[in-house]
Design an enzyme around this catalytic site. Structure first.
Site, short mmCIF file in Angstrom:
data_model
loop_
_atom_site.label_atom_id
_atom_site.label_comp_id
_atom_site.label_asym_id
_atom_site.label_seq_id
_atom_site.Cartn_x
_atom_site.Cartn_y
_atom_site.Cartn_z
N ALA A 195 0.50 -0.77 -0.37
CA ALA A 195 0.02 0.17 -0.23
C ALA A 195 0.60 1.77 0.23
O ALA A 195 2.07 1.49 0.39
CB ALA A 195 -1.03 -0.37 0.90
N CYS A 196 0.27 2.17 -0.38
CA CYS A 196 1.15 3.58 -0.46
C CYS A 196 0.87 3.67 0.83
O CYS A 196 0.40 3.85 1.59
CB CYS A 196 -0.26 4.92 -1.09
SG CYS A 196 0.45 5.81 -1.33
#
Length: 199
Positions: free
Chosen positions: A11-12
């Protein structure tokens, strides 16, 4: 020799964090980064520009991309110069909510967690982080951001939470990192700051 970073499923902001770390460990050469979404590709393109790296990518499958960054000798100096050009003065982060942005609150809580993780990965940390209103939940027992905020505190960032807010939400005995403060100190910190960051 080409090095590779696997950021599939991350995930970012993990793809950028992993890539930045790998680039820092390289004097020069080619780095391939595997990601599974177009947003990660765009974020890595911005990182490449900021790091003076050549950038390209290919789409290997429907949702798989191989991003290639080529670092030339002296790239770190260019990046450091760009960082210095951003201006001096202390940075204070003012957090007035336990989620980030307007709209879906559940999404906002995911974003604020990512924000604090990203802060821990920066080379230049803020001088202080101020928590008020529902932001007080982030420094107290049960906060999903507690580990990252503790890491920032251990790195020397001053963590201050509004005492009135802690009392209002019944959190006075649940503060886990930093100290309680008052509105005068919150205003004073912001007045003295070179820049104020509001997630």
């Amino acid at each position: 020799m080409t090095q590779q970073v696997n950021a599939i499923g991350d995930a970012c902001p993990l793809p950028v964090v992993k890539t930045k770390k790998a680039l820092k460990e390289m004097a020069e050469g080619t780095l391939e980064v595997l990601v599974d979404n177009q947003i990660a590709v765009q974020n890595l393109e911005r990182l490449a520009k900021a790091s003076a790296c050549a950038f390209s990518f290919v789409q290997d499958a429907q949702d798989h991309f191989t991003v290639t960054l080529v670092k030339q000798a002296g790239g770190d100096e260019a990046q450091d110069a760009a960082a210095c050009a951003c201006g001096g003065g202390s940075t204070v982060v003012a957090v007035g909510s336990n989620h980030m942005g307007d709209g879906d609150e559940a999404l906002g809580k995911i974003l604020i967690k990512g924000f604090f993780f990203a802060l821990t990965q920066l080379e230049m940390l803020p001088e202080a982080i101020l928590f008020y209103n529902s932001g007080a939940y982030l420094t107290t027992e049960g906060s999903e951001s507690l580990k990252d905020i503790e890491a920032l505190s251990n790195a020397g960032v001053e963590i201050l939470t509004c005492g009135t807010c802690l009392k209002h939400y019944g959190l006075e005995d649940k503060l886990k990192v930093g100290g309680a403060t008052n509105m005068y100190a919150i205003v004073e910190k912001q007045m003295q700051a070179g820049r104020i960051l509001r997630p």
